[in-house]
Design a protein around this motif. Structure first.
Motif, PDB file in Angstrom:
ATOM      1  N   GLU A 126     -59.795  -4.148   5.442  1.00  0.00           N
ATOM      2  CA  GLU A 126     -58.457  -4.309   6.004  1.00  0.00           C
ATOM      3  C   GLU A 126     -57.818  -2.970   6.384  1.00  0.00           C
ATOM      4  O   GLU A 126     -56.685  -2.942   6.853  1.00  0.00           O
ATOM      5  N   LYS A 127     -58.562  -1.897   6.190  1.00  0.00           N
ATOM      6  CA  LYS A 127     -58.033  -0.540   6.415  1.00  0.00           C
ATOM      7  C   LYS A 127     -56.718  -0.362   5.649  1.00  0.00           C
ATOM      8  O   LYS A 127     -55.702   0.056   6.188  1.00  0.00           O
ATOM      9  N   ALA A 128     -56.785  -0.710   4.377  1.00  0.00           N
ATOM     10  CA  ALA A 128     -55.619  -0.600   3.502  1.00  0.00           C
ATOM     11  C   ALA A 128     -56.021   0.176   2.255  1.00  0.00           C
ATOM     12  O   ALA A 128     -57.201   0.338   1.967  1.00  0.00           O
ATOM     13  N   VAL A 129     -55.024   0.645   1.536  1.00  0.00           N
ATOM     14  CA  VAL A 129     -55.274   1.398   0.315  1.00  0.00           C
ATOM     15  C   VAL A 129     -54.134   1.135  -0.673  1.00  0.00           C
ATOM     16  O   VAL A 129     -52.980   1.009  -0.268  1.00  0.00           O
ATOM     17  N   ASP A 130     -54.492   0.995  -1.940  1.00  0.00           N
ATOM     18  CA  ASP A 130     -53.490   0.860  -2.993  1.00  0.00           C
ATOM     19  C   ASP A 130     -53.126   2.256  -3.478  1.00  0.00           C
ATOM     20  O   ASP A 130     -54.017   3.042  -3.835  1.00  0.00           O
ATOM     21  N   VAL A 131     -51.847   2.563  -3.488  1.00  0.00           N
ATOM     22  CA  VAL A 131     -51.372   3.872  -3.935  1.00  0.00           C
ATOM     23  C   VAL A 131     -50.393   3.672  -5.083  1.00  0.00           C
ATOM     24  O   VAL A 131     -49.449   2.898  -4.970  1.00  0.00           O
ATOM     25  N   LYS A 132     -50.655   4.377  -6.176  1.00  0.00           N
ATOM     26  CA  LYS A 132     -49.744   4.347  -7.318  1.00  0.00           C
ATOM     27  C   LYS A 132     -48.962   5.654  -7.292  1.00  0.00           C
ATOM     28  O   LYS A 132     -49.526   6.737  -7.349  1.00  0.00           O
ATOM     29  N   PHE A 133     -47.666   5.523  -7.204  1.00  0.00           N
ATOM     30  CA  PHE A 133     -46.776   6.661  -7.070  1.00  0.00           C
ATOM     31  C   PHE A 133     -45.901   6.736  -8.320  1.00  0.00           C
ATOM     32  O   PHE A 133     -45.178   5.795  -8.619  1.00  0.00           O
ATOM     33  N   THR A 134     -46.017   7.826  -9.068  1.00  0.00           N
ATOM     34  CA  THR A 134     -45.223   7.998 -10.282  1.00  0.00           C
ATOM     35  C   THR A 134     -44.284   9.171 -10.081  1.00  0.00           C
ATOM     36  O   THR A 134     -44.718  10.270  -9.719  1.00  0.00           O
ATOM     37  N   SER A 135     -43.002   8.932 -10.301  1.00  0.00           N
ATOM     38  CA  SER A 135     -42.008   9.994 -10.139  1.00  0.00           C
ATOM     39  C   SER A 135     -41.171  10.121 -11.409  1.00  0.00           C
ATOM     40  O   SER A 135     -41.116   9.202 -12.221  1.00  0.00           O
ATOM     41  N   ALA A 136     -40.532  11.273 -11.552  1.00  0.00           N
ATOM     42  CA  ALA A 136     -39.699  11.517 -12.723  1.00  0.00           C
ATOM     43  C   ALA A 136     -38.412  10.697 -12.663  1.00  0.00           C
ATOM     44  O   ALA A 136     -37.847  10.337 -13.696  1.00  0.00           O
ATOM     45  N   PHE A 137     -37.973  10.401 -11.451  1.00  0.00           N
ATOM     46  CA  PHE A 137     -36.724   9.662 -11.265  1.00  0.00           C
ATOM     47  C   PHE A 137     -36.959   8.503 -10.300  1.00  0.00           C
ATOM     48  O   PHE A 137     -37.870   8.538  -9.478  1.00  0.00           O
ATOM     49  N   GLU A 138     -36.111   7.506 -10.380  1.00  0.00           N
ATOM     50  CA  GLU A 138     -36.207   6.330  -9.510  1.00  0.00           C
ATOM     51  C   GLU A 138     -36.004   6.739  -8.045  1.00  0.00           C
ATOM     52  O   GLU A 138     -35.096   7.503  -7.732  1.00  0.00           O
ATOM     53  N   LEU A 139     -36.874   6.226  -7.161  1.00  0.00           N
ATOM     54  CA  LEU A 139     -36.745   6.492  -5.733  1.00  0.00           C
ATOM     55  C   LEU A 139     -35.900   5.413  -5.067  1.00  0.00           C
ATOM     56  O   LEU A 139     -35.944   4.253  -5.467  1.00  0.00           O
ATOM     57  N   SER A 140     -35.192   5.803  -4.046  1.00  0.00           N
ATOM     58  CA  SER A 140     -34.460   4.807  -3.258  1.00  0.00           C
ATOM     59  C   SER A 140     -35.465   4.079  -2.370  1.00  0.00           C
ATOM     60  O   SER A 140     -36.589   4.537  -2.162  1.00  0.00           O
ATOM     61  N   THR A 141     -35.053   2.961  -1.824  1.00  0.00           N
ATOM     62  CA  THR A 141     -35.925   2.182  -0.948  1.00  0.00           C
ATOM     63  C   THR A 141     -36.327   3.000   0.275  1.00  0.00           C
ATOM     64  O   THR A 141     -37.485   2.970   0.694  1.00  0.00           O
ATOM     65  N   GLU A 142     -35.376   3.762   0.816  1.00  0.00           N
ATOM     66  CA  GLU A 142     -35.665   4.593   1.996  1.00  0.00           C
ATOM     67  C   GLU A 142     -36.690   5.673   1.669  1.00  0.00           C
ATOM     68  O   GLU A 142     -37.594   5.951   2.468  1.00  0.00           O
ATOM     69  N   GLN A 143     -36.565   6.294   0.489  1.00  0.00           N
ATOM     70  CA  GLN A 143     -37.517   7.328   0.096  1.00  0.00           C
ATOM     71  C   GLN A 143     -38.918   6.744  -0.083  1.00  0.00           C
ATOM     72  O   GLN A 143     -39.904   7.343   0.347  1.00  0.00           O
TER      73      GLN A 143
END
Length: 178
Positions: free
Chosen positions: A105-122
């Motif tokens: 499907e030319k797709a990839v699962d990405v796990k993104f871990t941040s120190a603070f909550e991201l906004s939807t736009e970010q």
């Protein structure tokens, strides 16, 4: 674990090819995911290892437990696995099948871990940036981990990008100690 993947790969590849030819990749992914979950249950795992049951009995029992999602082709696949004493490989087969599906499907699962909550736009901007860099559709999973102190850690398959303060401090400590 590498051994399991090596043994499971031909089965996952065969299942994927059948699913792709039938146009049922999503259905097979779902079926294998459920079968993998079921076979991970300790009591069922013990029953599947019991030599008192024939391969056909094991395959039929598993197909019956998951009757809502198991197709006729899926039952044949289970019988093949049972005859080769490979039913306990279903979790590894499911994982590999998912990888084949994402690649198809030319797709990839990405796990993104941040120190603070991201906004939807970010999060959307990050997904768009990663999609452009990886030339794939990105399925983003976002987590928050305050122990990172600051920055982000991005994981996809074997690729890990550690831009966290915790990671940079660990590298600094390693450099000082060596």
């Amino acid at each position: 674990m590498a051994e399991l993947k090596t043994v499971a790969r031909p089965y996952a590849k065969a299942a994927f090819e059948v699913a792709r030819e039938q146009g049922q990749v999503t259905e097979w992914a779902s079926m294998l995911n459920i079968l993998a979950s079921v076979t991970s249950e300790p009591k069922l795992k013990t029953a599947l290892q019991n030599p008192a049951f024939s391969a056909e009995e094991k395959a039929n029992a598993l197909a019956e437990v998951c009757a809502e999602v198991t197709s006729e082709q899926g039952k044949a696949f289970l019988l093949n696995l049972a005859e080769n004493k490979r039913l306990l490989l279903l979790p590894a087969i499911s994982t590999l099948f998912q990888m084949f599906k994402l690649n198809f499907e030319k797709a990839v699962d990405v796990k993104f871990t941040s120190a603070f909550e991201l906004s939807t736009e970010q999060a959307q901007a990050l997904a768009a940036s990663l999609a452009k860099k990886l030339d794939r559709t990105v399925n983003l999973t976002n987590e928050t981990d305050a122990s990172l102190i600051g920055g982000v850690v991005i994981r996809t398959g074997d690729l890990i990008i550690d831009g966290s303060v915790r990671g940079k401090l660990a590298k600094l400590a390693e450099a000082i100690n060596s």
